[in-house]
Design a protein around this motif. Structure first.
Motif, PDB file in Angstrom:
ATOM      1  N   TYR B  18       0.834  -1.210   0.000  1.00  0.00           N
ATOM      2  CA  TYR B  18       0.000   0.000   0.000  1.00  0.00           C
ATOM      3  C   TYR B  18       0.871   1.264   0.000  1.00  0.00           C
ATOM      4  N   LYS B  19       1.862   1.274   0.881  1.00  0.00           N
ATOM      5  CA  LYS B  19       2.747   2.448   0.967  1.00  0.00           C
ATOM      6  C   LYS B  19       3.508   2.648  -0.351  1.00  0.00           C
ATOM      7  N   ASN B  20       4.077   1.571  -0.875  1.00  0.00           N
ATOM      8  CA  ASN B  20       4.830   1.689  -2.132  1.00  0.00           C
ATOM      9  C   ASN B  20       3.932   2.153  -3.284  1.00  0.00           C
ATOM     10  N   TRP B  21       2.689   1.664  -3.290  1.00  0.00           N
ATOM     11  CA  TRP B  21       1.762   2.036  -4.363  1.00  0.00           C
ATOM     12  C   TRP B  21       1.441   3.536  -4.303  1.00  0.00           C
ATOM     13  N   ILE B  22       1.114   4.027  -3.086  1.00  0.00           N
ATOM     14  CA  ILE B  22       0.759   5.450  -2.956  1.00  0.00           C
ATOM     15  C   ILE B  22       1.949   6.328  -3.350  1.00  0.00           C
ATOM     16  N   ILE B  23       3.135   5.971  -2.853  1.00  0.00           N
ATOM     17  CA  ILE B  23       4.309   6.796  -3.149  1.00  0.00           C
ATOM     18  C   ILE B  23       4.623   6.739  -4.644  1.00  0.00           C
ATOM     19  N   SER B  24       4.509   5.557  -5.223  1.00  0.00           N
ATOM     20  CA  SER B  24       4.809   5.410  -6.654  1.00  0.00           C
ATOM     21  C   SER B  24       3.850   6.209  -7.521  1.00  0.00           C
ATOM     22  N   ARG B  26       2.349   8.861  -6.930  1.00  0.00           N
ATOM     23  CA  ARG B  26       2.526  10.310  -6.834  1.00  0.00           C
ATOM     24  C   ARG B  26       3.907  10.760  -7.308  1.00  0.00           C
ATOM     25  N   ASN B  27       4.709   9.780  -7.720  1.00  0.00           N
ATOM     26  CA  ASN B  27       6.086  10.100  -8.069  1.00  0.00           C
ATOM     27  C   ASN B  27       6.238  10.097  -9.593  1.00  0.00           C
ATOM     28  N   VAL B  28       6.573  11.242 -10.153  1.00  0.00           N
ATOM     29  CA  VAL B  28       6.692  11.336 -11.611  1.00  0.00           C
ATOM     30  C   VAL B  28       7.797  10.410 -12.130  1.00  0.00           C
ATOM     31  N   PHE B  29       8.741  10.107 -11.268  1.00  0.00           N
ATOM     32  CA  PHE B  29       9.864   9.250 -11.650  1.00  0.00           C
ATOM     33  C   PHE B  29       9.393   7.829 -11.984  1.00  0.00           C
ATOM     34  N   THR B  30       8.196   7.467 -11.477  1.00  0.00           N
ATOM     35  CA  THR B  30       7.641   6.139 -11.752  1.00  0.00           C
ATOM     36  C   THR B  30       7.497   5.905 -13.256  1.00  0.00           C
ATOM     37  N   VAL B  31       7.086   6.951 -13.979  1.00  0.00           N
ATOM     38  CA  VAL B  31       6.921   6.827 -15.432  1.00  0.00           C
ATOM     39  C   VAL B  31       8.264   6.475 -16.070  1.00  0.00           C
ATOM     40  N   GLU B  33      10.742   4.969 -14.493  1.00  0.00           N
ATOM     41  CA  GLU B  33      11.118   3.614 -14.059  1.00  0.00           C
ATOM     42  C   GLU B  33      10.393   2.535 -14.843  1.00  0.00           C
ATOM     43  N   LEU B  34       9.111   2.781 -15.141  1.00  0.00           N
ATOM     44  CA  LEU B  34       8.282   1.729 -15.743  1.00  0.00           C
ATOM     45  C   LEU B  34       8.245   1.769 -17.266  1.00  0.00           C
ATOM     46  N   VAL B  35       8.425   2.934 -17.829  1.00  0.00           N
ATOM     47  CA  VAL B  35       8.258   3.041 -19.288  1.00  0.00           C
ATOM     48  C   VAL B  35       9.510   3.578 -19.989  1.00  0.00           C
ATOM     49  N   PHE B  36       9.952   4.741 -19.551  1.00  0.00           N
ATOM     50  CA  PHE B  36      11.004   5.441 -20.290  1.00  0.00           C
ATOM     51  C   PHE B  36      12.311   4.641 -20.367  1.00  0.00           C
ATOM     52  N   TRP B  37      12.898   4.346 -19.205  1.00  0.00           N
ATOM     53  CA  TRP B  37      14.192   3.649 -19.207  1.00  0.00           C
ATOM     54  C   TRP B  37      14.091   2.241 -19.790  1.00  0.00           C
ATOM     55  N   PRO B  38      13.027   1.485 -19.461  1.00  0.00           N
ATOM     56  CA  PRO B  38      12.897   0.152 -20.086  1.00  0.00           C
ATOM     57  C   PRO B  38      12.841   0.231 -21.615  1.00  0.00           C
ATOM     58  N   LEU B  39      12.108   1.225 -22.136  1.00  0.00           N
ATOM     59  CA  LEU B  39      12.013   1.346 -23.594  1.00  0.00           C
ATOM     60  C   LEU B  39      13.351   1.741 -24.209  1.00  0.00           C
ATOM     61  N   ILE B  40      14.044   2.657 -23.530  1.00  0.00           N
ATOM     62  CA  ILE B  40      15.373   3.064 -24.020  1.00  0.00           C
ATOM     63  C   ILE B  40      16.279   1.840 -24.099  1.00  0.00           C
ATOM     64  N   SER B  41      16.248   1.041 -23.030  1.00  0.00           N
ATOM     65  CA  SER B  41      17.097  -0.145 -22.972  1.00  0.00           C
ATOM     66  C   SER B  41      16.732  -1.127 -24.089  1.00  0.00           C
ATOM     67  N   LEU B  42      15.434  -1.381 -24.234  1.00  0.00           N
ATOM     68  CA  LEU B  42      14.974  -2.329 -25.247  1.00  0.00           C
ATOM     69  C   LEU B  42      15.312  -1.850 -26.661  1.00  0.00           C
ATOM     70  N   LEU B  43      15.031  -0.581 -26.918  1.00  0.00           N
ATOM     71  CA  LEU B  43      15.272  -0.045 -28.261  1.00  0.00           C
ATOM     72  C   LEU B  43      16.767  -0.035 -28.580  1.00  0.00           C
ATOM     73  N   SER B  44      17.582   0.292 -27.607  1.00  0.00           N
ATOM     74  CA  SER B  44      19.042   0.311 -27.846  1.00  0.00           C
ATOM     75  C   SER B  44      19.523  -1.060 -28.270  1.00  0.00           C
ATOM     76  N   ILE B  45      19.108  -2.071 -27.497  1.00  0.00           N
ATOM     77  CA  ILE B  45      19.552  -3.437 -27.810  1.00  0.00           C
ATOM     78  C   ILE B  45      18.961  -3.891 -29.146  1.00  0.00           C
ATOM     79  N   GLY B  46      17.671  -3.624 -29.345  1.00  0.00           N
ATOM     80  CA  GLY B  46      17.004  -4.039 -30.576  1.00  0.00           C
ATOM     81  C   GLY B  46      17.646  -3.416 -31.801  1.00  0.00           C
ATOM     82  N   LEU B  47      17.913  -2.122 -31.727  1.00  0.00           N
ATOM     83  CA  LEU B  47      18.513  -1.431 -32.879  1.00  0.00           C
ATOM     84  C   LEU B  47      19.956  -1.880 -33.097  1.00  0.00           C
ATOM     85  N   MET B  48      20.631  -2.199 -32.011  1.00  0.00           N
ATOM     86  CA  MET B  48      22.009  -2.691 -32.153  1.00  0.00           C
ATOM     87  C   MET B  48      22.027  -4.021 -32.912  1.00  0.00           C
TER      88      MET B  48
END
Lengths: 309, 264
Positions: B18-24, B26-31, B33-48
């Motif tokens: 519950y605590k982690n969910w509420i904090i997450s 409200r935290n813009v960094f969650t986006v 953590e969950l989308v931006f960096w994973p996509l960067i990582s995936l696209l980098s490897i895929g394009l390589m």
């Protein structure tokens, strides 16, 4: 009925830099029956917070026996934690959680769930006047509301024993008075035993039926506020402005006169609080004309200075 | 009474989620953590893989690594957050004066980490399917579930190591939350078979259960025939050992008084 706290021979040291040990508590022996609010007083660094942290089982003592509400607090720590709670003067909660969310999270830590959890949260918010802040994040609360949240959180699990660590630190006088009223209510109306630390003497005098003084990790005195003042022979301050002559030798020989500072037309006396002493003192001023007389009772501040000094 | 007590135990676990969910939320960094960096990582490897002209199953080999790394990092940080959030807000005292145990905190945080990890996994497999033709179901749904279970379990172990480090060394140990998963991925063969590692590192790789789960998932794409039994037994053993070690570290922290220092 079990005693709230029974501590004997409690010692605690902390490691410092280069692995040397700093002894914070030494041979603490305390019996707190819980009938009255119990105050632990002492100057900064005397070990008050450490002692309260040990009583609340947050940390463990190095040596000694500790029983909380009749339960061995060194072996059955989990049983103790279900029955107690603690509120601190500088409360901290996860910043981005609102008042309601923080209370809900704290209730869940005690295993509350469903309607029982929501009832406890609602009751706490109502009891501590927090409804209007229920959707306000902790980081946006004023110091006074944070303090009320801390008390509300501490009552969520229906504790039988509540530890308060300097509950009015940093509050303005009005808010401090309000907090003291809440503490009285918790003890008197909700039937919760309260052990609190403070270094604010009028607060201890107002709330506590029993007091222990800590100095450099040791308990140097323990009694009711009234008996402490008497036993330390701090006495009442009697200031007399007069015209005429006074027999200084006769005055100084009065039993029960703790100190006498005489100058022209003014006597600053400290006397033991009993009528006989007061009458004898006044008789020595018979031949003089008394212009002004002021009698000031000692307060715990005097006790504190005497003990901490 | 028994069911009430069980419900209480469950709620103690859920307090961390519950605590982690509420904090997450409200935290813009969650986006990030969950989308931006994973996509960067995936696209980098895929394009390589495109640039290097890598074909077919080898692309899958590399993408499994990229996806595995992402969900491992997301889930392990959630487990670590259970103490990190308390430490940063100096509210650790509130947690440890209550009758919770280490496993309540870890299991609750792991549950939330699994939800976040699964969310990120779903995004990544859809994107990698569209852009790079990666068929994540090549080995069947059970292979995916076993792989995810293994990665989540390893995340819990890494998260517990971070929590133990915090309780042993204090605030300065929070760097472990971001660095430990990288080291684990390096030696467990994130983008390469462990056979290319120097011998001492190969020995270490075989002590890390993630190695077996990566190999197991990759076996569905024709990279050897790997059993999951060793990894499963190892991960179960590490989980139990980790929970016991965490409990012991909490008790130690109560003795040393570090819990008090982390609250000030």
């Amino acid at each position: 009925m079990n005693d709230a706290v029974r501590a004997s021979g409690i010692c605690k040291s902390f490691n410092t830099l280069f692995r040397s040990k700093k002894e914070v508590l030494r041979d603490i022996n305390l019996l707190i029956d819980g009938e009255e609010i119990f105050g632990i007083l002492g100057p900064n660094g005397s070990g008050k917070t450490t002692l309260l942290s040990i009583f609340s089982t947050l940390i463990y003592p190095d040596r000694g026996e500790l029983t909380i509400l009749g339960i061995d607090a060194r072996r059955k720590t989990h049983e103790v934690r279900k029955l107690i709670n603690i509120s601190t003067g500088k409360p901290n909660f996860p910043w981005s959680l609102t008042v309601r969310e923080n209370l809900r999270h704290s209730g869940m830590l005690y295993g509350l769930h469903g309607r029982e959890l929501e009832r406890a949260v609602d009751w706490s918010m109502e009891s501590f006047d927090l409804y209007q802040y229920q959707d306000t994040r902790f980081e946006n609360l004023s110091t006074g509301v944070k303090q009320r949240l801390s008390l509300a959180k501490a009552m969520l699990n229906g504790p039988k024993l509540l530890f308060l660590d300097e509950p009015t630190t940093g509050l303005d006088p009005q808010m401090a008075q309000r907090t003291r009223a809440l503490v009285r209510r918790i003890h008197r109306d909700m039937g919760v035993s309260v052990v609190m630390t403070t270094h604010y003497m009028p607060e201890a005098e107002e709330l506590c039926g029993m007091i222990a003084f800590l100095k450099e990790g040791r308990i140097v005195a323990q009694d009711t506020p009234a008996r402490l003042k008497r036993s330390l022979k701090i006495g009442e301050r009697l200031t007399i402005r007069y015209r005429g002559d006074v027999d200084a030798n006769a005055l100084r020989s009065i039993p029960g006169l703790i100190s006498a500072d005489l100058s022209t037309g003014r006597a600053d006396l400290v006397i033991d609080k009993n009528e006989a002493t007061f009458s004898r003192v006044m008789r020595t001023f018979q031949s003089a004309e008394i212009l002004e007389l002021e009698l000031e009772e000692p307060d715990l501040e005097d006790v504190f200075i005497e003990l901490a000094g | 009474m028994c069911s009430l007590s069980l419900q209480g135990e469950i709620n103690k676990c859920l307090s961390a989620a519950y605590k982690n969910w509420i904090i997450s939320k409200r935290n813009v960094f969650t986006v990030f953590e969950l989308v931006f960096w994973p996509l960067i990582s995936l696209l980098s490897i895929g394009l390589m893989t495109r640039f290097l002209g890598v074909e077919g199953d080898t692309v899958a080999f590399l993408l499994v690594g990229a996806i595995g790394l992402t969900i491992l990092q997301i889930c392990q940080i959630d487990v670590a957050y259970v103490l990190l959030f308390d430490m940063w807000s100096k509210s650790i005292k509130n947690t440890f004066v209550s009758p919770v145990r280490g496993y309540h905190l870890v299991l609750g945080a792991l549950l939330f980490g699994m939800v976040r990890g699964t969310f990120a996994f779903t995004i990544l497999v859809v994107i990698s399917r569209i852009l790079f033709g990666f068929d994540f179901l090549a080995g069947g749904i059970h292979t995916v579930l076993i792989f995810l279970a293994g990665v989540f379990a390893v995340s819990a172990i890494i998260g517990m190591i971070v929590c133990i480090s915090i309780l042993l060394f204090g605030q300065k140990a929070d760097v472990a939350a971001w660095s430990l998963s990288g080291v684990i991925m390096l030696i467990s063969g994130i983008y390469y078979p462990v056979s290319v590692l120097p011998e001492p590192l190969q020995f270490m790789a075989h002590a890390v259960p993630l190695t077996y789960f990566l190999e197991y998932y990759r076996s569905a794409y024709g990279f050897g025939d790997h059993s999951i039994v060793t990894g499963a037994v190892m991960v179960a053993g590490y989980m139990i050992a980790g929970l016991i070690a965490l409990e012991m570290t909490i008790e130690r922290a109560r003795n040393t008084g570090i819990l008090l220092r982390l609250s000030e």
